[in-house]
Design an enzyme around this catalytic site. Structure first.
Site, short mmCIF file in Angstrom:
data_model
loop_
_atom_site.label_atom_id
_atom_site.label_comp_id
_atom_site.label_asym_id
_atom_site.label_seq_id
_atom_site.Cartn_x
_atom_site.Cartn_y
_atom_site.Cartn_z
N HIS A 254 0.84 -1.20 0.00
CA HIS A 254 0.00 0.00 0.00
C HIS A 254 0.88 1.24 0.00
O HIS A 254 1.95 1.26 0.58
CB HIS A 254 -0.99 0.02 1.17
CG HIS A 254 -0.37 -0.16 2.53
ND1 HIS A 254 0.13 -1.38 2.98
CD2 HIS A 254 -0.18 0.72 3.53
CE1 HIS A 254 0.59 -1.22 4.21
NE2 HIS A 254 0.42 0.04 4.56
N HIS B 79 1.00 5.17 1.00
CA HIS B 79 0.41 6.27 1.77
C HIS B 79 0.65 7.54 0.97
O HIS B 79 1.77 7.80 0.54
CB HIS B 79 1.13 6.44 3.12
CG HIS B 79 0.90 5.34 4.09
ND1 HIS B 79 -0.06 5.40 5.06
CD2 HIS B 79 1.51 4.13 4.23
CE1 HIS B 79 -0.03 4.30 5.78
NE2 HIS B 79 0.93 3.50 5.29
#
Length: 168
Positions: free
Chosen positions: A154, A156
């Protein structure tokens, strides 16, 4: 000495003493941030051993609509949603909809190159929709020393204020 200033030059650190410049005091807020960081580090280390054998992650469950999320972008390959613990006025995550062995950036293979490029493209696309034209930061935490706590790659994306350097 009377003061200090640290510079980082191409992998080398140097400290210069400047009269009248004093090292900032360690405040209660800084101590609290350090304690929170220590808890995050412990959680990341605890999660690391499950990375490749873990059942569906919280992100897999968000993709499957089993867990609600504030989704702000979705296409066939990627999903972007707001972080539940924002570290900036705008803080969202961009994830691949399928893990495909991409639990960590360091697990990427040549087959992941197109997807990795797509995730970065989505990050900037959503950042522009979020009015972050003055700048933003993209962070990927990798492994226990990188404080990765969810083993589903992922990104950010943070902005909406002046970010400082160096981070963490």
């Amino acid at each position: 000495g009377n003061g200090w200033m640290a510079l980082r030059l191409i992998g080398r650190s140097a400290t210069y003493h400047i009269p009248g410049l004093r090292r900032p005091a360690v405040t209660a807020q800084r101590r609290a941030v350090r304690a929170m960081t220590s808890a995050e580090e412990a959680a990341a280390k605890a999660a690391a051993h499950l990375a490749d054998t873990e059942p569906p992650t919280i992100f897999d469950k968000i993709v499957a609509k089993e867990i609600p999320a504030n989704v702000i972008y979705e296409d066939d390959e990627a999903l972007a949603f707001r972080d539940i613990s924002p570290q900036a006025p705008v803080h969202f995550l961009v994830i691949p909809k399928k893990r495909s062995g991409l639990t960590r950036l360091s697990k990427a293979t040549p087959e992941h190159k197109a997807l990795l490029g797509h995730l970065l493209y989505v990050a900037q696309l959503v950042a522009m929709k979020e009015n972050l034209g003055d700048g933003f930061r993209v962070v990927v935490n990798d492994g226990p020393n990188g404080c990765q706590s969810v083993y589903h790659l992922h990104l950010h994306v943070m902005g909406g204020r002046q970010l400082t350097w160096p981070p963490g």
